[in-house]
Design a protein around this motif. Sequence first.
Motif, PDB file in Angstrom:
ATOM      1  N   SER A   1       2.216   5.419   3.165  1.00 26.93           N
ATOM      2  CA  SER A   1       1.228   4.523   3.747  1.00 26.93           C
ATOM      3  C   SER A   1       0.578   4.840   4.891  1.00 26.93           C
ATOM      4  O   SER A   1       0.952   5.763   5.628  1.00 26.93           O
ATOM      5  CB  SER A   1       2.176   3.252   3.838  1.00 26.93           C
ATOM      6  OG  SER A   1       2.744   3.066   4.962  1.00 26.93           O
ATOM      7  N   ASP A   2      -0.463   4.197   5.018  1.00 24.18           N
ATOM      8  CA  ASP A   2      -1.232   4.343   6.456  1.00 24.18           C
ATOM      9  C   ASP A   2      -0.390   4.016   7.924  1.00 24.18           C
ATOM     10  O   ASP A   2      -0.686   4.888   8.684  1.00 24.18           O
ATOM     11  CB  ASP A   2      -2.460   3.332   6.318  1.00 24.18           C
ATOM     12  CG  ASP A   2      -3.500   3.507   5.097  1.00 24.18           C
ATOM     13  OD1 ASP A   2      -3.342   5.049   4.848  1.00 24.18           O
ATOM     14  OD2 ASP A   2      -4.093   2.763   4.954  1.00 24.18           O
ATOM     15  N   SER A   3       0.663   3.357   7.365  1.00 27.58           N
ATOM     16  CA  SER A   3       1.292   2.848   8.691  1.00 27.58           C
ATOM     17  C   SER A   3       2.726   4.070   9.078  1.00 27.58           C
ATOM     18  O   SER A   3       3.063   4.157   9.912  1.00 27.58           O
ATOM     19  CB  SER A   3       2.203   1.685   8.702  1.00 27.58           C
ATOM     20  OG  SER A   3       3.004   1.537   7.317  1.00 27.58           O
TER      21      SER A   3
ATOM     22  N   ASP B   1       0.986  -1.172  -0.052  1.00 32.07           N
ATOM     23  CA  ASP B   1       0.157  -0.003  -0.076  1.00 32.07           C
ATOM     24  C   ASP B   1       0.802   1.354  -0.178  1.00 32.07           C
ATOM     25  O   ASP B   1       0.228   2.278   0.365  1.00 32.07           O
ATOM     26  CB  ASP B   1      -0.931   0.047   1.169  1.00 32.07           C
ATOM     27  CG  ASP B   1      -2.036  -0.991   1.266  1.00 32.07           C
ATOM     28  OD1 ASP B   1      -2.199  -1.619   0.150  1.00 32.07           O
ATOM     29  OD2 ASP B   1      -2.310  -1.526   2.175  1.00 32.07           O
ATOM     30  N   GLU B   2       2.270   1.033  -0.281  1.00 30.80           N
ATOM     31  CA  GLU B   2       2.832   2.429  -0.383  1.00 30.80           C
ATOM     32  C   GLU B   2       2.959   2.991  -1.713  1.00 30.80           C
ATOM     33  O   GLU B   2       2.834   2.237  -2.642  1.00 30.80           O
ATOM     34  CB  GLU B   2       4.299   2.154  -0.031  1.00 30.80           C
ATOM     35  CG  GLU B   2       4.660   2.116   1.244  1.00 30.80           C
ATOM     36  CD  GLU B   2       6.405   2.106   1.904  1.00 30.80           C
ATOM     37  OE1 GLU B   2       6.690   2.657   2.738  1.00 30.80           O
ATOM     38  OE2 GLU B   2       6.985   1.389   0.856  1.00 30.80           O
TER      39      GLU B   2
END
Length: 297
Positions: free
Chosen positions: A150-152, A106-107
Amino acid sequence: GLTVDKRKAHTLCAAVALLVFAALLAMDVWLVIQVRGLREQLELRSTETDNRIAFFRDHVDNQHSLLLERLEQQGSLFSSQSAALDYVGGTVTLTVTVVPRELRQDETLLLTVDGARTADFRPDETGTRWTASAELPLQESYTPVVSFLSDSGRRIQTLDPLSTDELLSVETASCWGGDLYNLPDRSQFYLGLDLDPKQVESLEVVLRESGSNAELARFPMTAAADFPTEHFGESYTFYAADLGDWRDREGHYEVWAELTTSGGLLLTGLNSVGGFSQSGNTAGTSSGMETLRPAWD
């Protein structure tokens, strides 16, 4: 008999003294030769030592550079990267291509320049090479930053700054009428630009006093269609300015060039593009090559 014996004794003493003197002289000569030989050997050894030291220093410097390069590569987020600037019609375009060592789930990749959001990266058909391009305002240099989002979290890497000076530089060549190619009007100053005329908004020469650098006058330049360019190359377009009676005035003068591109960028040189002088019955001119670069504030 006594007198004869004294003479023999004196003769013998003189002979002995002469022999001693000759021996000492020979010894001195031998010592000089030995010292000279030792000095030559020392100089030779000193040169060999200096050469070895220089060799080892170069070797150490090379190894140090290789080590830094390897460490930089190991610490980089990319296995390869490239950044380039292009300037067309007054617009600067930055293009960055990277090959990430690792792309997490997801990056996405984002290009920013000097803290401003500019463009998203797009992958090629293989999904390994990512490229982003952005149009930028004119400035002296740019520092690209690539972000992995990304979300992280976020990972970033700053690339080396890119300067626009070489990208936006323009080579020039100059000469005076009456000095070259039998151009008749000696008050005419000719300046050639290695630049497409479509990218020239305006061109003028600034007359300055030598020494004080005080500005005296400005002269607009217009295209010189009949100028013989074969000695400079077909890439040069020549322009002319008439300096009028300034050419006959007493004093020493320098001619500077100021170019404004179609994108509104002002370029000038670090040095004058020509000059002239008049002192009594003695007159002279100067001309040559110069590079015009952005005149950043």
